[in-house]
Design an enzyme around this catalytic site. Structure first.
Site, PDB file in Angstrom:
ATOM      1  N   SER A 159       0.983  -1.227  -0.012  1.00 33.01           N
ATOM      2  CA  SER A 159      -0.015  -0.191   0.025  1.00 33.01           C
ATOM      3  C   SER A 159       1.063   1.166  -0.007  1.00 33.01           C
ATOM      4  CB  SER A 159      -0.949  -0.097   1.327  1.00 33.01           C
ATOM      5  OG  SER A 159      -1.908   0.927   1.132  1.00 33.01           O
ATOM      6  N   THR A 160       0.764   2.114   0.998  1.00 29.95           N
ATOM      7  CA  THR A 160       1.519   3.456   1.009  1.00 29.95           C
ATOM      8  C   THR A 160       3.032   3.110   0.921  1.00 29.95           C
ATOM      9  OG1 THR A 160      -0.242   4.182   2.709  1.00 29.95           O
ATOM     10  CG2 THR A 160       1.816   5.537   2.307  1.00 29.95           C
ATOM     11  N   HIS A 185      -2.532  -1.289  -3.216  1.00 25.50           N
ATOM     12  CA  HIS A 185      -3.833  -0.352  -3.192  1.00 25.50           C
ATOM     13  C   HIS A 185      -3.566   0.896  -4.112  1.00 25.50           C
ATOM     14  CE1 HIS A 185      -4.125  -1.987   1.091  1.00 25.50           C
ATOM     15  NE2 HIS A 185      -4.873  -2.676   0.478  1.00 25.50           N
ATOM     16  N   MET A 278      -0.097   1.279   5.417  1.00 22.26           N
ATOM     17  CA  MET A 278      -0.917   1.578   6.625  1.00 22.26           C
ATOM     18  C   MET A 278      -2.081   0.420   6.676  1.00 22.26           C
ATOM     19  SD  MET A 278      -2.956   4.831   6.025  1.00 22.26           S
ATOM     20  CE  MET A 278      -4.520   5.037   4.715  1.00 22.26           C
ATOM     21  N   ASP A 281      -4.617  -4.671   6.279  1.00 22.90           N
ATOM     22  CA  ASP A 281      -4.992  -5.426   5.170  1.00 22.90           C
ATOM     23  C   ASP A 281      -3.751  -6.574   4.660  1.00 22.90           C
ATOM     24  OD1 ASP A 281      -6.520  -6.593   2.951  1.00 22.90           O
ATOM     25  OD2 ASP A 281      -5.733  -4.973   1.540  1.00 22.90           O
TER      26      ASP A 281
END
Length: 340
Positions: A159-160, A185, A278, A281
């Site tokens: 993700s991030t 993501h 973050m 997930d």
């Protein structure tokens, strides 16, 4: 803890006002300045020492990418891009994420301005806690001959900070890389451009996943952003499945959805990797993979932009081994290599 200090940078007075008003509604954020171009922003950064800046790409005097490159080279700090999600905007924003921007949000149109920045405050707060370093150069692909993968599916979730992480890892992959499925993501407009960018630096072929695509050696499949989850199923061999459904662990596509499907479809013939991001997930899904006999890796805290997803996975016992971003690519290939 005192509120995170933010400087807003956008050439439109209307947009500066909208972004500032959105952020001021969150008590954990304090807008300390708003600049109309990078030259004005540079002086505000020197004077106000913000924790985060929001940055547009198309601006007078110096475009946002050039300004971001200078920031990350001379004074690395968390940056959240606020940009249009046209195709050209997506390409530019991906370049910003490569340069070191922590995250991005879509710039709203006037038709949906009231809800268009719904994720901005949360992403700015995450950015304020992110670990930001000068952007490194993405390694040139290494010519690796004679690599023979085992009968192993590789599943990666991020993700991030995942753009830089995935570029770094896939630059190590040979033409005969293990069949790889990735959930990152990312907005739907970005994933096709990101797959093309990964394809240029990876020895294998990288593309957006399509429903029913067979998992093959030398192929990497990136989950499309938007309305479906990427899963792996057995149907005359292992295949991608794009399944519509509700958010899982707050996301669609979801890393948990991918990892759980791989645990069921491939069992011990799999390797799972959870990267920077973050939230939680992927933690439960990676635990399912490990319980099914798969090998599992987590990115270590020191090399993460946000040590959220890997931390959650590690704390649940899902991670067999933690490794730095620099070591994960070679470690993956070792774990997935056919034993001689």
């Amino acid at each position: 803890m005192s509120p995170a200090r933010v400087v807003v940078v956008d050439d439109s007075p209307t947009m500066r006002g909208l972004i500032s008003a959105t952020l001021r509604r969150d008590p954990d954020l304090q807008v300390v300045g708003a600049a109309g171009d990078p030259l004005e922003a540079r002086e505000m950064i020197k004077e106000l020492n913000p924790d985060v800046i929001t940055l547009d790409i198309e601006m007078p005097n110096m475009n946002g990418l050039e300004f971001l490159e200078r920031i990350m080279r001379l004074r690395p700090m968390p940056v959240v891009m606020v940009s249009t999600l046209t195709q050209a905007g997506a390409d530019a924003t991906l370049r910003a994420l490569e340069l070191g921007a922590v995250d991005c949000v879509a710039k709203p149109t006037s038709a949906q301005a009231s809800e268009g920045l719904s994720e901005l405050a949360a992403k700015v707060k995450v950015a304020a806690r992110a670990s930001v370093r000068p952007a490194g150069r993405i390694a040139q692909p290494k010519v690796r001959t004679g690599y023979a993968p085992a009968d192993t599916v590789l599943a990666i979730g991020s993700s991030t900070g995942g753009v830089e992480a995935l570029l770094t890892i896939l630059a190590n992959f040979p033409e005969t890389c293990p069949p790889t499925v990735i959930t990152q993501h990312m907005p739907a407009t970005f994933t096709k451009s990101f797959a093309a960018r990964l394809d240029r630096i990876c020895g294998g072929r990288v593309e957006e996943a399509t429903d029913g695509a067979p998992l093959e050696v030398g192929r990497v499949y990136l989950a499309p952003g938007g309305e479906t989850h990427l899963e792996v199923v057995r149907a005359g061999g292992l295949r991608c499945r794009l399944r519509q459904g509700d958010l899982i662990s707050g996301h669609r596509p979801s890393v948990d959805a991918l990892f759980n499907s791989v645990a069921h479809a491939a069992g011990p013939n799999a390797c799972g990797v959870i990267l920077t991001g973050m939230g939680r997930d992927g933690a439960a899904g990676l635990k399912a993979m490990r319980d099914a006999g798969a090998r599992t890796l987590g990115q270590d805290e020191a090399s993460c932009v946000v040590y959220g997803m890997p931390r959650a996975a590690f704390e649940t016992g899902a991670v067999e081994r933690q490794a730095s971003l620099a070591d994960i690519g070679p470690t993956i290939l070792t774990l997935c290599e056919r034993r001689r």
